[in-house]
Design an enzyme around this catalytic site. Structure first.
Site, PDB file in Angstrom:
ATOM      1  N   ASN A 181       4.715  -1.520  -1.346  1.00 36.03           N
ATOM      2  CA  ASN A 181       4.853  -0.191  -0.611  1.00 36.03           C
ATOM      3  C   ASN A 181       5.894   0.595  -0.186  1.00 36.03           C
ATOM      4  O   ASN A 181       5.929   0.682   0.963  1.00 36.03           O
ATOM      5  CB  ASN A 181       3.074   0.873  -0.749  1.00 36.03           C
ATOM      6  CG  ASN A 181       2.976   1.727  -0.677  1.00 36.03           C
ATOM      7  OD1 ASN A 181       3.483   2.474  -1.828  1.00 36.03           O
ATOM      8  ND2 ASN A 181       1.822   2.471   0.517  1.00 36.03           N
ATOM      9  N   TRP A 182       6.837   0.740  -1.757  1.00 35.26           N
ATOM     10  CA  TRP A 182       7.562   2.049  -1.320  1.00 35.26           C
ATOM     11  C   TRP A 182       7.198   3.377  -0.352  1.00 35.26           C
ATOM     12  O   TRP A 182       7.589   3.993  -0.492  1.00 35.26           O
ATOM     13  CB  TRP A 182       8.951   1.697  -2.701  1.00 35.26           C
ATOM     14  CG  TRP A 182       9.651   0.526  -2.486  1.00 35.26           C
ATOM     15  CD1 TRP A 182       8.509  -0.215  -1.414  1.00 35.26           C
ATOM     16  CD2 TRP A 182      10.582  -0.129  -3.609  1.00 35.26           C
ATOM     17  NE1 TRP A 182       9.584  -1.943  -2.169  1.00 35.26           N
ATOM     18  CE2 TRP A 182      10.549  -0.877  -3.086  1.00 35.26           C
ATOM     19  CE3 TRP A 182      10.918   1.161  -3.847  1.00 35.26           C
ATOM     20  CZ2 TRP A 182      11.927  -1.917  -4.206  1.00 35.26           C
ATOM     21  CZ3 TRP A 182      12.604   0.530  -4.763  1.00 35.26           C
ATOM     22  CH2 TRP A 182      12.747  -1.232  -4.744  1.00 35.26           C
ATOM     23  N   LYS A 183       6.083   3.693  -1.355  1.00 33.07           N
ATOM     24  CA  LYS A 183       5.729   5.174  -1.039  1.00 33.07           C
ATOM     25  C   LYS A 183       7.112   6.517  -1.556  1.00 33.07           C
ATOM     26  O   LYS A 183       7.410   6.038  -3.276  1.00 33.07           O
ATOM     27  CB  LYS A 183       5.836   5.187   0.532  1.00 33.07           C
ATOM     28  CG  LYS A 183       4.929   4.331   1.428  1.00 33.07           C
ATOM     29  CD  LYS A 183       4.215   5.382   2.740  1.00 33.07           C
ATOM     30  CE  LYS A 183       3.442   3.324   2.915  1.00 33.07           C
ATOM     31  NZ  LYS A 183       2.586   3.863   4.555  1.00 33.07           N
TER      32      LYS A 183
ATOM     33  N   HIS B   5      -5.202   4.173  -1.684  1.00 36.18           N
ATOM     34  CA  HIS B   5      -4.312   3.726  -0.074  1.00 36.18           C
ATOM     35  C   HIS B   5      -5.044   5.606   0.816  1.00 36.18           C
ATOM     36  O   HIS B   5      -4.692   6.232   0.266  1.00 36.18           O
ATOM     37  CB  HIS B   5      -3.223   4.234  -0.669  1.00 36.18           C
ATOM     38  CG  HIS B   5      -1.850   3.808   0.551  1.00 36.18           C
ATOM     39  ND1 HIS B   5      -2.128   4.866   1.498  1.00 36.18           N
ATOM     40  CD2 HIS B   5      -1.703   2.593   1.094  1.00 36.18           C
ATOM     41  CE1 HIS B   5      -1.339   4.559   2.412  1.00 36.18           C
ATOM     42  NE2 HIS B   5      -0.719   3.471   2.394  1.00 36.18           N
TER      43      HIS B   5
ATOM     44  N   GLU C  25      -2.852   7.207   2.600  1.00 36.98           N
ATOM     45  CA  GLU C  25      -2.672   8.886   2.475  1.00 36.98           C
ATOM     46  C   GLU C  25      -3.342   9.242   1.369  1.00 36.98           C
ATOM     47  O   GLU C  25      -3.326  10.606   0.899  1.00 36.98           O
ATOM     48  CB  GLU C  25      -1.165   8.737   2.529  1.00 36.98           C
ATOM     49  CG  GLU C  25      -0.748   7.889   3.489  1.00 36.98           C
ATOM     50  CD  GLU C  25       0.944   7.113   3.576  1.00 36.98           C
ATOM     51  OE1 GLU C  25       1.018   6.887   2.300  1.00 36.98           O
ATOM     52  OE2 GLU C  25       0.616   5.766   4.756  1.00 36.98           O
TER      53      GLU C  25
ATOM     54  N   GLU D 172      -6.358  -1.923   5.862  1.00 32.50           N
ATOM     55  CA  GLU D 172      -5.405  -0.930   6.349  1.00 32.50           C
ATOM     56  C   GLU D 172      -6.102  -0.083   7.025  1.00 32.50           C
ATOM     57  O   GLU D 172      -6.323   0.758   6.832  1.00 32.50           O
ATOM     58  CB  GLU D 172      -4.730  -0.001   5.175  1.00 32.50           C
ATOM     59  CG  GLU D 172      -3.809  -1.350   4.653  1.00 32.50           C
ATOM     60  CD  GLU D 172      -2.835  -0.797   3.788  1.00 32.50           C
ATOM     61  OE1 GLU D 172      -1.603  -1.187   3.733  1.00 32.50           O
ATOM     62  OE2 GLU D 172      -2.725   0.782   3.419  1.00 32.50           O
TER      63      GLU D 172
ATOM     64  N   GLY E 179       2.608   3.082   9.325  1.00 31.85           N
ATOM     65  CA  GLY E 179       3.783   3.757   9.824  1.00 31.85           C
ATOM     66  C   GLY E 179       3.814   3.933  11.744  1.00 31.85           C
ATOM     67  O   GLY E 179       4.885   4.666  11.898  1.00 31.85           O
TER      68      GLY E 179
ATOM     69  N   SER F  39       2.090  -1.533   9.708  1.00 32.08           N
ATOM     70  CA  SER F  39       3.054  -1.967  10.170  1.00 32.08           C
ATOM     71  C   SER F  39       3.707  -3.046  10.042  1.00 32.08           C
ATOM     72  O   SER F  39       3.654  -4.233  11.282  1.00 32.08           O
ATOM     73  CB  SER F  39       2.693  -1.679  11.669  1.00 32.08           C
ATOM     74  OG  SER F  39       2.905  -0.190  11.348  1.00 32.08           O
TER      75      SER F  39
ATOM     76  N   GLY G 128       4.027  -1.634   4.216  1.00 30.86           N
ATOM     77  CA  GLY G 128       5.324   0.149   3.848  1.00 30.86           C
ATOM     78  C   GLY G 128       6.211   0.094   4.520  1.00 30.86           C
ATOM     79  O   GLY G 128       7.264  -0.271   3.866  1.00 30.86           O
ATOM     80  N   GLY G 129       7.137   0.593   5.579  1.00 28.95           N
ATOM     81  CA  GLY G 129       8.000   0.539   6.036  1.00 28.95           C
ATOM     82  C   GLY G 129       9.675  -0.572   5.657  1.00 28.95           C
ATOM     83  O   GLY G 129      10.612  -0.564   5.481  1.00 28.95           O
TER      84      GLY G 129
HETATM   85  P1  PGA Z   1       3.512  -0.248   7.002  1.00 30.38           P
HETATM   86  O1  PGA Z   1       2.383   1.248   5.544  1.00 30.38           O
HETATM   87  O2  PGA Z   1       3.542  -0.759   6.776  1.00 30.38           O
HETATM   88  O3  PGA Z   1       4.268   1.436   6.864  1.00 30.38           O
HETATM   89  O4  PGA Z   1       2.364   0.868   7.860  1.00 30.38           O
HETATM   90  C1  PGA Z   1       1.679   0.026   5.182  1.00 30.38           C
HETATM   91  C2  PGA Z   1       0.985   0.564   4.271  1.00 30.38           C
HETATM   92  O5  PGA Z   1       0.197   2.213   3.907  1.00 30.38           O
HETATM   93  O6  PGA Z   1       0.518   0.014   3.175  1.00 30.38           O
END
Ligand code: PGA
Length: 256
Positions: A11-13, A101, A103, A173, A179, A218, A239-240
């Site tokens: 997930n590149w956001k 998600h 966010e 999640e 993050g 993470s 994500g990251g």
């Molecule tokens: P993260 O993000 O790996 O940076 O914690 C995961 C996500 O939001 O799907």
């Protein structure tokens, strides 16, 4: 027992222009081979503006990387300024769409009801939804993690049954792990993913065994193997660590 193919989703956001996307997809492809793709389904979810470029690289170079989107609207078309319809995604060879998600829920006010509409629209357009669920730190401290996640699943999947239910992907999640560099222990993540599966079983019996359950929060090359060793964890939403082709490839190759 049914075998579920491992699934690693990046997930590149809100990161990467369409030009950066081309480079990232190419770099990732240099680090993965046929054997990796046969063990793991690899999906990237770049921003909307990068989907067309990613699709072009994937198709031109005959890559086995699959394309996902980070969000969608549930209407087919119309006066919804700024939104993207499911058919616009499916025509770009998008196979997966992340819905709900944390966010989107926390920053953009999405509710279980809107998440459910999006999920059904994704299925109706022939794509696979990745339904995100997870508790806040406060809910975890108050011993409400399990009930929160169970209700997000029940409401997110309301009205979905049969093959559609069985093909849906659910990403657990915990919000406090996204993050932040804090990961749930593999034991905690494993038992929450078991709860996800049993909750799906209670909605539509047979589907529980075939639904793929991902852990997210993470995930990195150092913790993926421990997570993947859990019976009910079929993959990860990353994500990251998905923004760096080296580290994402190491997550994909979790057994190495
Ligand atoms: P993260 O993000 O790996 O940076 O914690 C995961 C996500 O939001 O799907």
């Amino acid at each position: 027992m049914m075998t579920r193919k491992s699934l690693i989703v990046g997930n590149w956001k809100m990161n990467s222009s369409h030009l950066e996307t081309i480079q990232m997809v190419q770099k990732l492809s240099y680090r993965l081979d046929v054997g990796d793709y046969s063990r793991v389904e690899v999906v990237i979810c770049p921003p909307f503006t990068s989907l067309r470029s990613a699709q072009t690289v994937i198709e031109t170079d005959h890559l086995s990387i699959r394309l996902g989107a980070q969000n969608v609207d549930w209407h087919d078309n119309g006066a919804f300024t700024g939104e993207i319809a499911p058919s616009m995604l499916s025509k770009l060879s998008v196979r997966y769409v992340i819905v709900g998600h944390s966010e989107r829920r926390q920053i953009f006010g999405e509710t279980d009801e809107t998440v459910n509409r999006k999920l059904k629209a994704v299925l109706a357009a022939g794509m696979t939804p990745i339904l995100c669920v997870g508790e806040t730190e406060q809910e975890r401290d108050a011993d409400q993690a399990e009930s929160r996640v169970a209700s997000q699943i029940a409401e997110g999947l309301a009205g979905v049954s049969g093959d559609h239910l069985a093909s849906t992907v659910i990403a657990y999640e915990p919000i406090w792990a996204i993050g932040t560099g804090k990961t749930a222990s593999s034991d905690d993540a494993g038992s929450m993913c078991t709860l996800v599966r049993t909750t799906v079983e209670s909605v539509g019996h047979a589907a529980g065994e075939s639904v793929r359950v991902l852990y997210g929060g993470s995930v990195n090359p150092g913790n993926i193997a421990g997570l993947m060793a859990k019976r009910d964890i079929d993959g990860a939403l990353v994500g990251g660590a998905s923004l760096d082709p080296d580290s994402f490839a190491s997550v994909v190759r979790f057994w190495v």
